[in-house]
Design a protein around this motif. Structure first.
Motif: not given
Length: 55
Positions: A14, A33-35
């Motif tokens: 992250n 952070n899924d992005e």
């Protein structure tokens, strides 16, 4: 494992700053952070495309 089978690892993190960064993985406030999932997928897709024989 790597002594038996050729392999490598990549580390997707992250970061150390910002809203999603600076909290270690196994702590209660960690928020992945899924992005980063799409960044990782794109990396692996391009790696495979690079290694496969071209037609």
């Amino acid at each position: 494992m790597q002594r038996e089978v050729a392999s490598c690892y990549i580390l997707v993190v992250n970061g150390t700053k910002g809203e999603k960064g600076s909290v270690a993985l196994h702590l209660p406030h960690y928020d992945f952070n899924d992005e980063l999932l799409m960044v990782s997928v794109k990396f692996w897709v391009e790696l495979v495309r690079d290694q496969l024989p071209s037609e």
